[in-house]
Design a protein around this motif. Structure first.
Motif, PDB file in Angstrom:
ATOM      1  N   UNK A 230      21.999   3.399   6.334  1.00  0.00           N
ATOM      2  CA  UNK A 230      20.569   3.834   6.602  1.00  0.00           C
ATOM      3  C   UNK A 230      20.409   4.779   5.166  1.00  0.00           C
ATOM      4  N   UNK A 231      19.101   4.745   4.825  1.00  0.00           N
ATOM      5  CA  UNK A 231      18.503   5.569   3.849  1.00  0.00           C
ATOM      6  C   UNK A 231      18.022   7.002   4.254  1.00  0.00           C
ATOM      7  N   UNK A 232      18.553   8.086   3.897  1.00  0.00           N
ATOM      8  CA  UNK A 232      18.170   9.228   4.470  1.00  0.00           C
ATOM      9  C   UNK A 232      17.630  10.149   3.313  1.00  0.00           C
ATOM     10  N   UNK A 233      16.372  10.608   3.359  1.00  0.00           N
ATOM     11  CA  UNK A 233      15.522  11.545   2.476  1.00  0.00           C
ATOM     12  C   UNK A 233      15.406  12.805   3.257  1.00  0.00           C
ATOM     13  N   UNK A 234      15.819  13.912   2.311  1.00  0.00           N
ATOM     14  CA  UNK A 234      15.899  15.291   2.883  1.00  0.00           C
ATOM     15  C   UNK A 234      15.116  16.250   1.929  1.00  0.00           C
ATOM     16  N   UNK A 328      14.103  12.396   6.683  1.00  0.00           N
ATOM     17  CA  UNK A 328      13.199  11.172   7.004  1.00  0.00           C
ATOM     18  C   UNK A 328      14.332  10.076   6.969  1.00  0.00           C
ATOM     19  N   UNK A 329      14.402   8.989   7.821  1.00  0.00           N
ATOM     20  CA  UNK A 329      15.558   8.055   7.976  1.00  0.00           C
ATOM     21  C   UNK A 329      14.915   6.711   8.256  1.00  0.00           C
ATOM     22  N   UNK A 330      15.416   5.756   7.186  1.00  0.00           N
ATOM     23  CA  UNK A 330      14.795   4.333   7.553  1.00  0.00           C
ATOM     24  C   UNK A 330      15.927   3.400   7.013  1.00  0.00           C
ATOM     25  N   UNK A 331      15.395   2.204   7.369  1.00  0.00           N
ATOM     26  CA  UNK A 331      16.349   0.989   6.688  1.00  0.00           C
ATOM     27  C   UNK A 331      16.364   0.908   5.031  1.00  0.00           C
ATOM     28  N   UNK A 332      17.385   0.469   4.621  1.00  0.00           N
ATOM     29  CA  UNK A 332      17.590   0.670   3.293  1.00  0.00           C
ATOM     30  C   UNK A 332      16.828  -0.841   2.462  1.00  0.00           C
ATOM     31  N   UNK A 333      16.572  -0.595   1.247  1.00  0.00           N
ATOM     32  CA  UNK A 333      16.013  -1.700   0.520  1.00  0.00           C
ATOM     33  C   UNK A 333      17.445  -2.497   0.269  1.00  0.00           C
ATOM     34  N   UNK A 340      25.221   0.818  -2.070  1.00  0.00           N
ATOM     35  CA  UNK A 340      25.560   2.007  -1.434  1.00  0.00           C
ATOM     36  C   UNK A 340      25.198   3.183  -1.997  1.00  0.00           C
ATOM     37  N   UNK A 341      24.091   3.020  -2.799  1.00  0.00           N
ATOM     38  CA  UNK A 341      23.511   4.280  -3.414  1.00  0.00           C
ATOM     39  C   UNK A 341      21.820   4.311  -3.478  1.00  0.00           C
ATOM     40  N   UNK A 342      21.288   5.124  -3.646  1.00  0.00           N
ATOM     41  CA  UNK A 342      19.780   5.007  -4.009  1.00  0.00           C
ATOM     42  C   UNK A 342      19.539   5.444  -5.392  1.00  0.00           C
ATOM     43  N   UNK A 343      18.548   4.703  -6.148  1.00  0.00           N
ATOM     44  CA  UNK A 343      18.048   5.382  -7.361  1.00  0.00           C
ATOM     45  C   UNK A 343      16.494   5.641  -7.130  1.00  0.00           C
ATOM     46  N   UNK A 344      16.077   5.204  -5.985  1.00  0.00           N
ATOM     47  CA  UNK A 344      14.590   5.352  -5.668  1.00  0.00           C
ATOM     48  C   UNK A 344      14.309   7.297  -5.568  1.00  0.00           C
ATOM     49  N   UNK A 345      13.348   7.541  -6.364  1.00  0.00           N
ATOM     50  CA  UNK A 345      13.092   8.773  -6.314  1.00  0.00           C
ATOM     51  C   UNK A 345      12.747   9.203  -4.979  1.00  0.00           C
ATOM     52  N   UNK A 346      12.534  10.565  -4.768  1.00  0.00           N
ATOM     53  CA  UNK A 346      12.125  10.991  -3.301  1.00  0.00           C
ATOM     54  C   UNK A 346      10.701  10.767  -3.119  1.00  0.00           C
ATOM     55  N   UNK A 347      10.157  10.974  -1.883  1.00  0.00           N
ATOM     56  CA  UNK A 347       8.708  10.819  -1.836  1.00  0.00           C
ATOM     57  C   UNK A 347       8.222   9.422  -1.852  1.00  0.00           C
ATOM     58  N   UNK A 348       9.093   8.465  -1.577  1.00  0.00           N
ATOM     59  CA  UNK A 348       8.777   7.070  -1.558  1.00  0.00           C
ATOM     60  C   UNK A 348       8.453   6.719  -0.187  1.00  0.00           C
ATOM     61  N   UNK A 349       8.797   7.206   0.944  1.00  0.00           N
ATOM     62  CA  UNK A 349       8.412   7.159   2.340  1.00  0.00           C
ATOM     63  C   UNK A 349       7.118   7.354   2.384  1.00  0.00           C
ATOM     64  N   UNK A 350       6.693   6.650   3.453  1.00  0.00           N
ATOM     65  CA  UNK A 350       5.056   7.184   3.523  1.00  0.00           C
ATOM     66  C   UNK A 350       5.106   8.526   4.460  1.00  0.00           C
TER      67      UNK A 350
END
Length: 350
Positions: A230-234, A328-333, A340-350
């Motif tokens: 899962x993608x976790x954004x804090x 915020x927790x969501x399914x990954x791209x 196994x990592x994210x390069x998407x910046x924070x604030x992408x979730x609605x």
């Protein structure tokens, strides 16, 4: 003891995996964008297949029996948490070695592999022929490669791990299981039984908030356990002062200059991070991953478990102020999951 080679792991799983009751083929269902694969009970042979040689020596290897640790740099290894910060983190989901356990039994870890790589794992079940993991992995349905995924059980010993056995599941097998028989068992190699559940991932995003007093230093987030993948954004906000030696009030970015006496948490990534910065930990047992929340972090969870948030100060008793963490927790791209990592910046979730 050989290090894990995932090319050989994939071949092993393809050759050895046997269903214990084949899932049927779905007739009509709505294909979910993500699947959840839960690994429940795993049972392995007491000896290496075809021999009477136990998996482990009578003398434990370094880090064997670690009840509380961070994920190591190599999959299925651990960096024990024993210094500053242990009092805050280790009461959360410790997984100690069972009393009077036979050290010759394997230390079981389940890995999820894709192709020749594996990014996701469970914590270790120490000295066990049988263990119930209840470890959940999220998989983007359309990202499952032609060769499928591999669930491998390994014996973790110190800085190395040995493959015990594994099972392989293709995309259609997973979808069929989710639609018609979500709970089933498989076996392969030295794995005599692996109980699996395949479920649809139903919540597109979940949000929780945690208030942390600077004097407490940290808190568990009221959220169900994170699933590996899962993608976790804090994101963190607040104003607080750390100790009495530093007079300035700060926000979750922390102090801009570290000083030798700063009591940061001992383990990386916290040791070298700004003192007083926001931090987070996901996982349990000897498999936890850390993030610096200064003031935001977005990452792919490599292991399942609870979320703890706090401040990078291992001695918070004389702090003042407060911080608030939004999780915020969501399914990954697809790219996030496969790498196994994210390069998407924070604030992408609605």
């Amino acid at each position: 003891m050989r290090r894990i080679g995932f090319v050989s792991l994939v071949l092993l799983a393809a050759a050895c995996a046997e269903p214990m009751g084949e899932p049927g083929t779905p007739s009509a269902w709505k294909e979910p964008p993500w699947l959840v694969v839960r690994v429940d009970t795993v049972e392995v042979t007491p000896y290496r297949p075809g021999t009477e040689v136990p998996w482990d020596d009578i003398e434990p290897q370094p880090t064997d029996g670690t009840a509380c640790g961070m994920l190591g740099r190599v999959m299925a290894t651990t960096d024990p948490i024993t210094g500053k910060g242990a009092e805050a983190l280790c009461p959360i989901e410790p997984r100690p070695r069972p009393a009077n356990a036979d050290p010759r039994l394997p230390d079981l870890v389940v890995l999820l592999g894709v192709g020749s790589a594996a990014h996701y794992q469970t914590p270790t079940a120490h000295d066990a022929m049988q263990a119930t993991f209840n470890g959940e992995f999220v998989i983007p349905t359309n990202s499952i490669p032609a060769e499928g995924i591999t669930l491998a059980v390994v014996d973790r010993d110190g800085a190395s791990a040995e493959i015990i056995g594994g099972v392989k599941l293709g995309r259609q097998e997973l979808l069929a299981a989710q639609a018609t028989r979500p709970v089933f068992s498989m076996r392969g190699g030295g794995v005599m039984r692996m109980d699996l559940a395949v479920l649809a991932y139903t919540n597109p995003m979940e949000t929780a908030e945690a208030a942390v007093t600077a004097q407490a230093g940290g808190a568990l987030v009221s959220l169900r356990p994170i699933r590996a993948g899962e993608v976790v954004e804090i994101a963190a906000r607040g104003q607080y002062r750390i100790g009495t030696g530093r007079g300035a009030w700060i926000d979750p970015r922390g102090y801009f200059e570290n000083e030798p006496h700063d009591p940061n948490f001992d383990n990386e990534p916290f040791r070298s991070a700004p003192h007083g910065a926001g931090i987070a930990v996901v996982g349990g047992g000897d498999a936890r991953m850390g993030a610096i929340v200064a003031p935001c972090a977005r990452f792919v969870a490599r292991t399942p478990g609870l979320v703890w948030v706090g401040l990078n100060d291992a001695d918070p008793r004389n702090n003042e102020g407060n911080a608030t963490f939004t999780v915020k927790v969501a399914g990954p791209l697809p790219a996030e999951w496969s790498e196994g990592k994210s390069t998407t910046p924070c604030g992408t979730f609605p």
